[in-house]
Design a protein around this motif. Structure first.
Motif, mmCIF file in Angstrom:
data_model
loop_
_atom_site.group_PDB
_atom_site.id
_atom_site.type_symbol
_atom_site.label_atom_id
_atom_site.label_comp_id
_atom_site.label_asym_id
_atom_site.label_seq_id
_atom_site.Cartn_x
_atom_site.Cartn_y
_atom_site.Cartn_z
ATOM 1 N N ALA A 9 -36.150 68.598 -64.528
ATOM 2 C CA ALA A 9 -37.202 69.291 -65.272
ATOM 3 C C ALA A 9 -38.528 68.612 -64.975
ATOM 4 O O ALA A 9 -38.659 67.402 -65.149
ATOM 5 C CB ALA A 9 -36.916 69.250 -66.766
ATOM 6 N N TRP A 10 -39.519 69.385 -64.501
ATOM 7 C CA TRP A 10 -40.867 68.859 -64.277
ATOM 8 C C TRP A 10 -41.661 69.036 -65.550
ATOM 9 O O TRP A 10 -41.621 70.089 -66.163
ATOM 10 C CB TRP A 10 -41.564 69.613 -63.149
ATOM 11 N N VAL A 11 -42.419 68.020 -65.952
ATOM 12 C CA VAL A 11 -43.199 68.135 -67.180
ATOM 13 C C VAL A 11 -44.539 68.809 -66.947
ATOM 14 O O VAL A 11 -45.138 69.324 -67.874
ATOM 15 C CB VAL A 11 -43.419 66.776 -67.872
ATOM 16 N N ALA A 12 -45.036 68.820 -65.744
ATOM 17 C CA ALA A 12 -46.313 69.466 -65.436
ATOM 18 C C ALA A 12 -46.026 70.875 -64.926
ATOM 19 O O ALA A 12 -44.869 71.290 -64.831
ATOM 20 C CB ALA A 12 -47.080 68.654 -64.402
ATOM 21 N N SER A 13 -47.061 71.587 -64.563
ATOM 22 C CA SER A 13 -46.867 72.916 -63.994
ATOM 23 C C SER A 13 -46.103 72.776 -62.681
ATOM 24 O O SER A 13 -45.816 71.668 -62.234
ATOM 25 C CB SER A 13 -48.215 73.585 -63.775
ATOM 26 N N VAL A 14 -45.813 73.865 -62.039
ATOM 27 C CA VAL A 14 -45.026 73.838 -60.806
ATOM 28 C C VAL A 14 -45.617 72.802 -59.860
ATOM 29 O O VAL A 14 -46.784 72.869 -59.498
ATOM 30 C CB VAL A 14 -45.002 75.225 -60.139
ATOM 31 N N PRO A 15 -44.817 71.803 -59.494
ATOM 32 C CA PRO A 15 -45.353 70.706 -58.677
ATOM 33 C C PRO A 15 -45.519 71.085 -57.215
ATOM 34 O O PRO A 15 -44.739 71.854 -56.675
ATOM 35 C CB PRO A 15 -44.278 69.626 -58.817
ATOM 36 N N LYS A 16 -46.555 70.553 -56.635
ATOM 37 C CA LYS A 16 -46.711 70.646 -55.189
ATOM 38 C C LYS A 16 -45.845 69.540 -54.607
ATOM 39 O O LYS A 16 -45.906 68.397 -55.049
ATOM 40 C CB LYS A 16 -48.175 70.444 -54.805
ATOM 41 N N PHE A 70 -41.893 58.222 -57.596
ATOM 42 C CA PHE A 70 -41.555 59.338 -58.467
ATOM 43 C C PHE A 70 -41.219 58.747 -59.828
ATOM 44 O O PHE A 70 -40.288 57.952 -59.940
ATOM 45 C CB PHE A 70 -40.337 60.104 -57.940
ATOM 46 N N PHE A 71 -41.972 59.111 -60.837
ATOM 47 C CA PHE A 71 -41.723 58.608 -62.185
ATOM 48 C C PHE A 71 -40.843 59.616 -62.913
ATOM 49 O O PHE A 71 -41.110 60.825 -62.885
ATOM 50 C CB PHE A 71 -43.047 58.386 -62.920
ATOM 51 N N TYR A 72 -39.785 59.121 -63.552
ATOM 52 C CA TYR A 72 -38.834 60.011 -64.205
ATOM 53 C C TYR A 72 -38.280 59.364 -65.470
ATOM 54 O O TYR A 72 -38.378 58.162 -65.674
ATOM 55 C CB TYR A 72 -37.694 60.392 -63.256
ATOM 56 N N ARG A 73 -37.698 60.230 -66.323
ATOM 57 C CA ARG A 73 -37.023 59.766 -67.533
ATOM 58 C C ARG A 73 -35.645 60.401 -67.559
ATOM 59 O O ARG A 73 -35.483 61.574 -67.222
ATOM 60 C CB ARG A 73 -37.805 60.170 -68.782
ATOM 61 N N ILE A 74 -34.676 59.612 -67.977
ATOM 62 C CA ILE A 74 -33.310 60.111 -68.081
ATOM 63 C C ILE A 74 -33.071 60.551 -69.520
ATOM 64 O O ILE A 74 -33.012 59.727 -70.430
ATOM 65 C CB ILE A 74 -32.295 59.023 -67.676
ATOM 66 N N ASP A 75 -32.966 61.858 -69.724
ATOM 67 C CA ASP A 75 -32.644 62.420 -71.033
ATOM 68 C C ASP A 75 -31.169 62.792 -71.066
ATOM 69 O O ASP A 75 -30.512 62.840 -70.027
ATOM 70 C CB ASP A 75 -33.502 63.652 -71.314
ATOM 71 N N ARG A 103 -48.126 63.205 -70.419
ATOM 72 C CA ARG A 103 -47.251 64.313 -70.024
ATOM 73 C C ARG A 103 -45.960 64.313 -70.830
ATOM 74 O O ARG A 103 -45.480 65.370 -71.233
ATOM 75 C CB ARG A 103 -46.945 64.239 -68.529
ATOM 76 N N LEU A 104 -45.403 63.122 -71.065
ATOM 77 C CA LEU A 104 -44.171 63.055 -71.861
ATOM 78 C C LEU A 104 -44.427 63.449 -73.313
ATOM 79 O O LEU A 104 -43.603 64.112 -73.938
ATOM 80 C CB LEU A 104 -43.556 61.657 -71.781
ATOM 81 N N ALA A 105 -45.564 63.042 -73.859
ATOM 82 C CA ALA A 105 -45.905 63.400 -75.242
ATOM 83 C C ALA A 105 -45.992 64.932 -75.360
ATOM 84 O O ALA A 105 -45.474 65.520 -76.322
ATOM 85 C CB ALA A 105 -47.200 62.752 -75.663
ATOM 86 N N ALA A 106 -46.642 65.573 -74.393
ATOM 87 C CA ALA A 106 -46.748 67.034 -74.411
ATOM 88 C C ALA A 106 -45.364 67.684 -74.221
ATOM 89 O O ALA A 106 -45.046 68.681 -74.870
ATOM 90 C CB ALA A 106 -47.707 67.496 -73.318
ATOM 91 N N TYR A 107 -44.540 67.109 -73.368
ATOM 92 C CA TYR A 107 -43.201 67.629 -73.119
ATOM 93 C C TYR A 107 -42.332 67.524 -74.368
ATOM 94 O O TYR A 107 -41.566 68.437 -74.680
ATOM 95 C CB TYR A 107 -42.576 66.863 -71.962
ATOM 96 N N ASP A 108 -42.458 66.425 -75.097
ATOM 97 C CA ASP A 108 -41.623 66.182 -76.267
ATOM 98 C C ASP A 108 -42.063 66.967 -77.494
ATOM 99 O O ASP A 108 -41.298 67.069 -78.453
ATOM 100 C CB ASP A 108 -41.588 64.687 -76.594
ATOM 101 N N ASP A 109 -43.272 67.506 -77.489
ATOM 102 C CA ASP A 109 -43.738 68.291 -78.655
ATOM 103 C C ASP A 109 -43.075 69.620 -78.762
ATOM 104 O O ASP A 109 -42.591 70.241 -77.965
ATOM 105 C CB ASP A 109 -45.247 68.509 -78.601
#
Length: 109
Positions: A9-16, A70-75, A103-109
């Motif tokens: 899952a990308w937290v931003a819009s469609v990534p380039k 590449f920065f990522y989080r394991i959920d 970006r994570l704060a916006a994703y988690d809201d």
């Protein structure tokens, strides 16, 4: 997709997509697939990034003339891809850490 594989899952819009070489693209796909299957990665491929948040990591892909981060989080339900950039310094810039946190704060809201 196999039942045990977590989606990406990308937290931003469609990534380039970063301009990876063919071999770096294969390596990044392989390492992401390992993460999706629940395997843990460690150095030299990945390192924890507690400065961003819990379960956050940096995946390093060495390419022909650059190293990619590449920065990522394991959920529990997916691998969250937060940001990617060229590695230009030994330390991660505060601006990058702040961007990832936002970006994570916006994703988690």
């Amino acid at each position: 997709m196999h039942e045990k594989h977590k989606p990406l899952a990308w937290v931003a819009s469609v990534p380039k997509s970063p301009p990876l070489s063919h071999s770096a693209r294969i390596e990044s796909g392989y390492l992401l697939r390992l993460l999706q299957s629940g395997q843990s990665l460690s150095l030299p491929h990945s390192r924890p990034m507690p400065s961003i948040g819990k379960r956050c990591h940096e995946l390093r892909i060495v390419d022909e003339d650059v190293t990619w981060r590449f920065f990522y989080r394991i959920d529990a339900d997916c691998i969250v891809l937060i940001h990617w950039e060229q590695k230009k310094t030994r330390r991660t810039l505060k601006a990058t850490i702040d961007l990832c946190k936002a970006r994570l704060a916006a994703y988690d809201d």
